[in-house]
Motif scaffolding. Structure first.
Motif, PDB file in Angstrom:
ATOM      1  N   LEU A 433       0.824  -1.206   0.000  1.00  0.00           N
ATOM      2  CA  LEU A 433       0.000   0.000   0.000  1.00  0.00           C
ATOM      3  C   LEU A 433       0.858   1.256   0.000  1.00  0.00           C
ATOM      4  CD1 LEU A 433      -2.779  -1.088   2.508  1.00  0.00           C
ATOM      5  CD2 LEU A 433      -3.190  -0.282   0.190  1.00  0.00           C
ATOM      6  N   VAL A 434       1.894   1.255   0.828  1.00  0.00           N
ATOM      7  CA  VAL A 434       2.793   2.410   0.881  1.00  0.00           C
ATOM      8  C   VAL A 434       3.479   2.619  -0.461  1.00  0.00           C
ATOM      9  CG1 VAL A 434       4.886   3.327   1.953  1.00  0.00           C
ATOM     10  CG2 VAL A 434       3.130   2.249   3.368  1.00  0.00           C
ATOM     11  N   ILE A 435       3.941   1.528  -1.072  1.00  0.00           N
ATOM     12  CA  ILE A 435       4.601   1.627  -2.377  1.00  0.00           C
ATOM     13  C   ILE A 435       3.636   2.196  -3.413  1.00  0.00           C
ATOM     14  CG2 ILE A 435       5.518   0.261  -4.297  1.00  0.00           C
ATOM     15  CD1 ILE A 435       6.746  -1.606  -2.173  1.00  0.00           C
ATOM     16  N   ALA A 436       2.402   1.706  -3.408  1.00  0.00           N
ATOM     17  CA  ALA A 436       1.408   2.193  -4.365  1.00  0.00           C
ATOM     18  C   ALA A 436       1.134   3.685  -4.154  1.00  0.00           C
ATOM     19  CB  ALA A 436       0.117   1.391  -4.225  1.00  0.00           C
ATOM     20  N   TYR A 437       1.040   4.122  -2.910  1.00  0.00           N
ATOM     21  CA  TYR A 437       0.811   5.543  -2.633  1.00  0.00           C
ATOM     22  C   TYR A 437       1.979   6.398  -3.131  1.00  0.00           C
ATOM     23  CZ  TYR A 437      -2.856   3.908   0.575  1.00  0.00           C
ATOM     24  OH  TYR A 437      -3.964   3.328   1.124  1.00  0.00           O
ATOM     25  N   VAL A 438       3.195   5.918  -2.907  1.00  0.00           N
ATOM     26  CA  VAL A 438       4.374   6.669  -3.364  1.00  0.00           C
ATOM     27  C   VAL A 438       4.362   6.791  -4.883  1.00  0.00           C
ATOM     28  CG1 VAL A 438       6.891   6.642  -3.525  1.00  0.00           C
ATOM     29  CG2 VAL A 438       5.779   6.038  -1.366  1.00  0.00           C
ATOM     30  N   ALA A 497      -3.947  13.670  -1.218  1.00  0.00           N
ATOM     31  CA  ALA A 497      -4.310  12.643  -2.205  1.00  0.00           C
ATOM     32  C   ALA A 497      -4.146  11.237  -1.639  1.00  0.00           C
ATOM     33  CB  ALA A 497      -3.445  12.812  -3.462  1.00  0.00           C
ATOM     34  N   VAL A 498      -3.127  11.026  -0.797  1.00  0.00           N
ATOM     35  CA  VAL A 498      -2.875   9.699  -0.230  1.00  0.00           C
ATOM     36  C   VAL A 498      -3.959   9.312   0.762  1.00  0.00           C
ATOM     37  CG1 VAL A 498      -1.352   8.400   1.303  1.00  0.00           C
ATOM     38  CG2 VAL A 498      -0.387   9.649  -0.621  1.00  0.00           C
ATOM     39  N   ILE A 499      -4.301  10.206   1.702  1.00  0.00           N
ATOM     40  CA  ILE A 499      -5.283   9.844   2.725  1.00  0.00           C
ATOM     41  C   ILE A 499      -6.675   9.652   2.132  1.00  0.00           C
ATOM     42  CG2 ILE A 499      -3.999  10.967   4.578  1.00  0.00           C
ATOM     43  CD1 ILE A 499      -5.972  13.280   4.467  1.00  0.00           C
ATOM     44  N   ASN A 500      -6.920  10.234   0.947  1.00  0.00           N
ATOM     45  CA  ASN A 500      -8.223  10.090   0.299  1.00  0.00           C
ATOM     46  C   ASN A 500      -8.252   8.987  -0.752  1.00  0.00           C
ATOM     47  OD1 ASN A 500      -9.944  12.266   1.440  1.00  0.00           O
ATOM     48  ND2 ASN A 500      -8.331  13.589   0.652  1.00  0.00           N
TER      49      ASN A 500
END
Length: 561
Positions: A433-438, A497-500
């Motif tokens: 998930l973190v990788i996708a957000y980055v 954008a990440v938190i949403n």
């Protein structure tokens, strides 16, 4: 022997025509990261679409997509909704921008801030809010029925277009208002002196001048509408679009059809890329340029006309902010189960404290982890793009922007295809998930960092280095500090954008890694509107506070976001 050869190779290798240094390593690491988590997954997705479940090479999935109405209808529906949403967004945003830049209406500053606030709320929260207002048992629906006005509900493709238009018109407004402020007034004055009526000047002089900017705004609206998953899923009620189709093929109750999900995802990438090239072709076909020396002045209005046009300007903004106000109001209503009652209470907030507390913790911990990577990598990459500009770094810049035009569901499916088996299993973990957000959101920070870095004179760095300070230390102690306002404003936009983010999270999350956006989606589908409203209020509050922080940090600096 081998170690000496390796050291000799790296000393001689000059990838940028310069000696090997820390920035060469940064560039290689950036390429490696993007290759692992963008290029390789997308290529694997494309390859996977040509194989059946037995691992046999075939074109059956593409043939089925073209022949079966269930599949190709989703593509038609996606284009239909995206085009209509873009059209209506232009019909709202373009006149609003023209009105605010050409006429002396009241409250322009407040109007600008409210437009941005309406943009920052994620579309699926807007869809959820409109369900509370215009759903089968919505407040406005019941009111309309009570006065004898026939109205079914917001569900269906019309509702999706309605929500998208109100959500994305700020893109058009922001792009066009900025362009209109730089148009040279002498051209419009010359047309007026020749007796050209105002409406004709608008279509033959003003609009052609801002066409590149307008086309960029329409592209963004189209891409956002085409890629959105939450709104069609909540409002569609069987009306299939491509992101929903890809998701359903992936998580089908019968075990899913990964090959068909890959096919749908690959076609979405092709369509998004094609639209991007069409937009660039249209915007560069004609080249209009002005000196911008004489900026158009706002025209004064009579008191009555000022009030009228101010009311007209604020009307769409008030409607677009109605969903956020509805969510906040609903979150404080008394309820018993899924049913709301008269009066106010904190029941919904108490319930989320023990029901979805993990989702809140996940959202902020995952987002903070992603932001650390985004800021560090964004600053380093932006320095390479600006200070070490070359064909290689231009290619790197292009790769960073690729995830921006790819729907979140597509990226999620592609990552699962690659990282659900040895040697690297990331599926089901918080890391993926973190990788996708980055990958998805780093472009905001890179663009803002590039913008601020282009304003900084090289002489500051050169003076530091000439005094014997190493280049890396110069960057950390001098350049990076000067970049902080631009970097942080872009980073906060990335944070919002990440938190949403829903489209990627809904595909990649596991039970223990659910986020606030996923929980809102789940609560709405299970008719727990109170809990969903409380979670949406928390998300909206974080968004507003982040926006205010970004506005404060960007004062005095011209960032490009």
């Amino acid at each position: 022997m081998h170690d000496r050869k390796a050291r000799r190779f790296f000393r001689r290798w000059r990838p940028f025509g310069k000696a090997w240094d820390i920035w060469s390593i940064v560039t290689l690491i950036s390429f490696a990261f993007l290759a692992l988590f963008v290029v390789y997954p997308l290529l694997s997705l494309l390859v996977n679409s040509f194989y059946d479940e037995a691992g046999k090479l075939t074109l059956d999935h593409y043939r089925d997509f073209m022949q079966l109405k269930y599949y190709y209808q989703a593509l038609f529906n996606s284009f239909k909704i995206s085009l209509l949403a873009t059209l209506f967004a232009v019909m709202i945003g373009l006149p609003l921008a023209y009105l605010s830049t050409r006429y002396a209406i009241r409250g322009k500053g407040a109007l600008h801030i409210l437009v941005i606030l309406s943009l920052m709320s994620p579309p699926f929260i807007g869809a959820y809010s409109w369900i509370l207002l215009l759903g089968n048992n919505g407040v406005v629906t019941r009111l309309l029925h009570s006065v004898g006005i026939p109205f079914t509900s917001i569900y269906g493709w019309q509702g999706i277009v309605f929500v998208f238009a109100l959500q994305f018109y700020p893109h058009i407004y922001l792009y066009v208002s900025g362009a209109l402020r730089t148009v040279d007034s002498s051209l419009e004055e010359a047309a007026e002196s020749l007796g050209m009526p105002a409406w004709r000047r608008l279509f033959t002089v003003t609009l052609p001048l801002i066409l590149p900017t307008l086309s960029a705004g329409t592209l963004l609206v189209f891409m956002e509408s085409f890629a959105d998953f939450g709104t069609p899923m909540l409002l569609g009620q069987g009306y299939k679009v491509m992101p929903v189709l890809a998701y359903e093929q992936f998580v089908n109750e019968m075990g899913g059809n990964l090959s068909m999900a890959s096919t749908v995802s690959a076609l979405m990438v092709v369509c998004s890329t094609a639209v991007l090239f069409i937009q660039r072709y249209v915007s560069t076909r004609r080249n209009y340029a002005t000196s911008g020396m004489r900026i158009v002045k706002t025209r004064p209005l009579s008191k009555g006309m000022t009030r009228l046009w101010t009311a007209i300007a604020f009307a769409p903004v008030a409607i677009s902010l109605l969903p956020q106000a509805t969510v906040i109001f609903t979150s404080f209503l008394k309820r018993k189960g899924p049913v709301f009652h008269r009066g106010f209470s904190l029941d919904s907030y108490v319930q989320i404290g023990y029901k979805v507390q993990k989702a809140i913790t996940n959202t902020f911990s995952f987002s903070l982890a992603a932001m650390v990577v985004i800021i560090v990598m964004g600053v380093a990459v932006s320095y390479v793009l600006v200070r070490r500009a070359s064909r290689i770094t231009a290619f790197l810049d292009g790769l960073i922007m690729v995830p921006y035009i790819i729907p979140g569901t597509v990226l999620g499916i592609s990552l699962i295809i690659v990282y659900n088996k040895p040697p690297l299993i990331l599926t089901g973990t918080w890391i993926i998930l973190v990788i996708a957000y980055v990958v998805r959101k780093i472009s905001y920070t890179v663009r803002s960092s590039v913008g601020i870095l282009q304003q900084l004179d090289r002489s500051v760095e050169e003076a530091s280095i000439s005094l014997g300070v190493p280049p890396l230390k110069t960057f950390v102690k001098t350049t990076a500090r000067l970049m902080i306002p631009g970097v942080m404003s872009g980073a906060i936009i990335s944070w919002v954008a990440v938190i949403n983010e829903l489209s990627t999270s809904i595909v990649l999350y596991h039970g223990a890694t659910a986020t606030i956006s996923v929980s809102i989606y789940s609560e709405v589908f299970s008719s727990n509107y109170g809990t969903g409203a409380a979670l949406a209020t928390i998300l909206s509050a974080c968004t507003i506070l982040s926006l205010l922080a970004a506005n404060w940090l960007s004062k005095g600096s011209k960032t490009v976001i």
